[in-house]
Design a protein around this motif. Structure first.
Motif, PDB file in Angstrom:
ATOM      1  N   CYS A  50     127.006 109.965  26.502  1.00 47.20           N
ATOM      2  CA  CYS A  50     126.174 108.767  26.701  1.00 47.20           C
ATOM      3  C   CYS A  50     125.557 108.310  25.375  1.00 47.20           C
ATOM      4  CB  CYS A  50     125.054 109.040  27.706  1.00 47.20           C
ATOM      5  SG  CYS A  50     125.585 110.002  29.137  1.00 47.20           S
ATOM      6  N   CYS A  53     126.441 105.306  22.993  1.00 49.51           N
ATOM      7  CA  CYS A  53     125.873 103.963  23.191  1.00 49.51           C
ATOM      8  C   CYS A  53     124.353 103.990  23.380  1.00 49.51           C
ATOM      9  CB  CYS A  53     126.507 103.291  24.413  1.00 49.51           C
ATOM     10  SG  CYS A  53     128.262 102.939  24.209  1.00 49.51           S
ATOM     11  N   HIS A  54     123.864 104.968  24.176  1.00 52.13           N
ATOM     12  CA  HIS A  54     122.438 104.949  24.531  1.00 52.13           C
ATOM     13  C   HIS A  54     121.558 105.761  23.574  1.00 52.13           C
ATOM     14  CE1 HIS A  54     122.958 102.800  28.335  1.00 52.13           C
ATOM     15  NE2 HIS A  54     124.023 103.540  28.562  1.00 52.13           N
ATOM     16  N   GLU A 114     121.601  95.770  23.724  1.00 48.96           N
ATOM     17  CA  GLU A 114     122.923  95.704  24.360  1.00 48.96           C
ATOM     18  C   GLU A 114     123.092  96.981  25.189  1.00 48.96           C
ATOM     19  OE1 GLU A 114     126.067  95.164  21.569  1.00 48.96           O
ATOM     20  OE2 GLU A 114     127.622  95.372  23.124  1.00 48.96           O
ATOM     21  N   TYR A 120     116.098 106.505  40.076  1.00 52.65           N
ATOM     22  CA  TYR A 120     116.543 105.169  39.683  1.00 52.65           C
ATOM     23  C   TYR A 120     117.863 105.266  38.914  1.00 52.65           C
ATOM     24  CZ  TYR A 120     116.927 100.798  37.141  1.00 52.65           C
ATOM     25  OH  TYR A 120     117.410  99.627  36.612  1.00 52.65           O
ATOM     26  N   ARG A 150     127.059  96.795  40.835  1.00 56.85           N
ATOM     27  CA  ARG A 150     126.512  96.316  39.563  1.00 56.85           C
ATOM     28  C   ARG A 150     127.659  96.390  38.572  1.00 56.85           C
ATOM     29  NH1 ARG A 150     121.259  98.650  36.146  1.00 56.85           N
ATOM     30  NH2 ARG A 150     121.655  97.292  34.347  1.00 56.85           N
ATOM     31  N   MET A 153     129.989 100.397  31.285  1.00 56.84           N
ATOM     32  CA  MET A 153     129.483 101.509  32.090  1.00 56.84           C
ATOM     33  C   MET A 153     130.465 101.989  33.139  1.00 56.84           C
ATOM     34  SD  MET A 153     126.928 103.077  31.400  1.00 56.84           S
ATOM     35  CE  MET A 153     126.779 104.026  32.900  1.00 56.84           C
ATOM     36  N   TYR A 162     132.214 105.245  32.650  1.00 54.42           N
ATOM     37  CA  TYR A 162     131.418 106.462  32.464  1.00 54.42           C
ATOM     38  C   TYR A 162     130.734 106.909  33.743  1.00 54.42           C
ATOM     39  CZ  TYR A 162     132.368 105.927  27.611  1.00 54.42           C
ATOM     40  OH  TYR A 162     133.025 105.822  26.425  1.00 54.42           O
ATOM     41  N   TYR A 171     117.556  92.960  26.808  1.00 52.42           N
ATOM     42  CA  TYR A 171     118.116  93.591  28.005  1.00 52.42           C
ATOM     43  C   TYR A 171     117.370  93.128  29.264  1.00 52.42           C
ATOM     44  CZ  TYR A 171     119.012  97.027  31.621  1.00 52.42           C
ATOM     45  OH  TYR A 171     119.316  97.608  32.832  1.00 52.42           O
ATOM     46  N   GLN A 199     118.810  91.079  32.570  1.00 50.43           N
ATOM     47  CA  GLN A 199     118.724  91.597  33.948  1.00 50.43           C
ATOM     48  C   GLN A 199     118.034  90.592  34.861  1.00 50.43           C
ATOM     49  OE1 GLN A 199     120.511  94.297  34.758  1.00 50.43           O
ATOM     50  NE2 GLN A 199     121.053  94.171  32.595  1.00 50.43           N
TER      51      GLN A 199
HETATM   52  C1  HEC Z   1     130.461 102.445  25.781  1.00 46.96           C
HETATM   53  C2  HEC Z   1     129.012 102.333  25.842  1.00 46.96           C
HETATM   54  C3  HEC Z   1     128.302 103.101  26.947  1.00 46.96           C
HETATM   55  C4  HEC Z   1     128.364 104.456  27.224  1.00 46.96           C
HETATM   56  C5  HEC Z   1     129.180 105.525  26.509  1.00 46.96           C
HETATM   57  C6  HEC Z   1     127.448 104.691  28.307  1.00 46.96           C
HETATM   58  N1  HEC Z   1     126.820 103.517  28.666  1.00 46.96           N
HETATM   59 FE1  HEC Z   1     125.357 103.282  30.078  1.00 46.96          FE
HETATM   60  N2  HEC Z   1     125.257 101.281  29.692  1.00 46.96           N
HETATM   61  C7  HEC Z   1     126.034 100.606  28.778  1.00 46.96           C
HETATM   62  C8  HEC Z   1     125.746  99.182  28.846  1.00 46.96           C
HETATM   63  C9  HEC Z   1     126.377  98.071  28.017  1.00 46.96           C
HETATM   64  C10 HEC Z   1     124.744  99.032  29.846  1.00 46.96           C
HETATM   65  C11 HEC Z   1     124.081  97.716  30.317  1.00 46.96           C
HETATM   66  C12 HEC Z   1     124.818  97.204  31.515  1.00 46.96           C
HETATM   67  C13 HEC Z   1     124.232  95.923  32.043  1.00 46.96           C
HETATM   68  O1  HEC Z   1     124.033  95.000  31.249  1.00 46.96           O
HETATM   69  O2  HEC Z   1     123.959  95.855  33.240  1.00 46.96           O
HETATM   70  C14 HEC Z   1     124.458 100.375  30.355  1.00 46.96           C
HETATM   71  C15 HEC Z   1     123.537 100.631  31.352  1.00 46.96           C
HETATM   72  C16 HEC Z   1     123.263 101.894  31.855  1.00 46.96           C
HETATM   73  C17 HEC Z   1     122.289 102.167  32.899  1.00 46.96           C
HETATM   74  C18 HEC Z   1     121.354 101.180  33.577  1.00 46.96           C
HETATM   75  C19 HEC Z   1     119.972 101.246  32.929  1.00 46.96           C
HETATM   76  C20 HEC Z   1     118.913 100.447  33.628  1.00 46.96           C
HETATM   77  O3  HEC Z   1     117.790 100.335  33.080  1.00 46.96           O
HETATM   78  O4  HEC Z   1     119.157  99.942  34.730  1.00 46.96           O
HETATM   79  C21 HEC Z   1     122.333 103.526  33.128  1.00 46.96           C
HETATM   80  C22 HEC Z   1     121.523 104.306  34.136  1.00 46.96           C
HETATM   81  C23 HEC Z   1     123.321 104.084  32.216  1.00 46.96           C
HETATM   82  N3  HEC Z   1     123.862 103.075  31.458  1.00 46.96           N
HETATM   83  C24 HEC Z   1     123.629 105.439  32.142  1.00 46.96           C
HETATM   84  C25 HEC Z   1     124.611 105.985  31.307  1.00 46.96           C
HETATM   85  C26 HEC Z   1     124.956 107.396  31.284  1.00 46.96           C
HETATM   86  C27 HEC Z   1     124.269 108.470  32.106  1.00 46.96           C
HETATM   87  C28 HEC Z   1     125.977 107.542  30.372  1.00 46.96           C
HETATM   88  C29 HEC Z   1     126.729 108.807  30.018  1.00 46.96           C
HETATM   89  C30 HEC Z   1     127.334 109.523  31.118  1.00 46.96           C
HETATM   90  C31 HEC Z   1     126.263 106.217  29.829  1.00 46.96           C
HETATM   91  N4  HEC Z   1     125.411 105.299  30.418  1.00 46.96           N
HETATM   92  C32 HEC Z   1     127.225 105.938  28.878  1.00 46.96           C
HETATM   93  C33 HEC Z   1     126.955 101.186  27.902  1.00 46.96           C
HETATM   94  C34 HEC Z   1     127.327 102.522  27.867  1.00 46.96           C
END
Ligand code: HEC
Ligand code: HEC
Length: 217
Positions: free
Chosen positions: A37, A40-41, A52, A63, A76, A81, A84, A175, A179
């Motif tokens: 994760c 990106c995060h 982003e 949540y 959603r 995402m 993953y 962000y 949303q």
């Molecule tokens: C390739 C990039 C990428 C990776 C790797 C990634 N994410 Fe994300 N994630 C995003 C993006 C872009 C969004 C925003 C989506 C949107 O605009 O709704 C997001 C949104 C989320 C959200 C929603 C947050 C909210 O406030 O509602 C969660 C939860 C999340 N990711 C969890 C994870 C987890 C856990 C992992 C690892 C297992 C992960 N992500 C890996 C790109 C990524």
């Protein structure tokens, strides 16, 4: 009578013990999954790319799990995402472990006072956990009025979240805007919130974002 009560208590504690056995949080597994994760995060769930990639640190575990299910089912939609969130990527207890791991990540909003002699690398590690949303100028008092009248009851008076409802302060402005627009367009759905989000005008949204951006100062 007491014997029966005692027996009942003993039986219920066995039932609780079994519940506990069904899932026990494994922080090491959470940390391993987070490497995926983090691309990106961010390593500490601080997000990146100016919003982003949203901040995940400190969001309620319930949540986070709910959102992962929403990405999984396509309710959603996010191309990034989608891949993953799948069952294949996060089998068994993985989803609960990563959610608990991120929920307990605590970011600082200011650089703490550190010892002058502290090695530079150590200082850098501390600085990486400091995250403060950039101030976004606008009509702060209008934002505060709307927030306290319409949003605080669920998102918390200080907007740091309430129960399984996410906090909004400490989250990237871009962000949050995306949303809110997504709820207004009906792409992201939440029945309870619709009536509060739908009537907001563009100016009111900008005012809210300005107010939220200084909440963590
Ligand atoms: C390739 C990039 C990428 C990776 C790797 C990634 N994410 Fe994300 N994630 C995003 C993006 C872009 C969004 C925003 C989506 C949107 O605009 O709704 C997001 C949104 C989320 C959200 C929603 C947050 C909210 O406030 O509602 C969660 C939860 C999340 N990711 C969890 C994870 C987890 C856990 C992992 C690892 C297992 C992960 N992500 C890996 C790109 C990524
Ligand atoms: C009745 C309770 C309630 C009220 C009132 C409410 N919200 Fe929410 N809000 C929620 C819930 C629950 C969620 C999580 C939705 C989900 O599970 O996808 C949410 C999610 C959000 C999100 C997405 C956060 C993220 O990390 O992706 C934003 C942005 C948001 N709300 C803004 C607002 C604003 C602005 C107001 C006031 C105008 C408001 N909400 C009023 C309950 C509420």
């Amino acid at each position: 009578m007491f014997k029966i009560l005692f027996l009942l208590m003993a039986l219920s504690s066995v039932a609780f013990a079994q519940d506990d056995q069904q899932y026990s949080y494994d922080p090491e597994n959470g940390s391993d999954i987070n490497e995926l994760c983090a691309a990106c995060h961010g390593e500490f769930g601080e997000g990146g790319g100016d919003g982003e990639y949203p901040r995940l640190a400190g969001l309620p575990a319930k949540y986070l799990i709910k959102q992962m299910h929403a990405f999984r089912s396509g309710q959603r939609s996010s191309i990034a995402m989608g891949m993953y969130a799948t069952e294949r990527e996060l089998p068994g207890n993985d989803l609960q472990d990563i959610a608990n791991y991120l929920a307990e990540k605590d970011l600082m909003t200011k650089m703490p006072v550190v010892d002058e002699d502290m090695p530079a690398l150590e200082k850098l590690h501390i600085a990486q956990r400091v995250f403060n949303v950039a101030r976004f100028d606008g009509d702060f008092s209008l934002g505060e009025k709307i927030y306290s009248g319409q949003c605080a009851r669920c998102h918390g008076t200080d907007s740091s979240g309430k129960g399984s409802t996410p906090g909004l302060i400490g989250q990237y402005t871009d962000y949050l805007r995306l949303q809110i627009q997504s709820f207004q367009k009906g792409e992201r759905k939440n029945k309870r919130m619709e009536k509060y989000i739908m009537p907001l005008s563009k100016d009111e949204i900008e005012a809210l974002l300005a107010y939220l951006s200084v909440g963590d100062d």
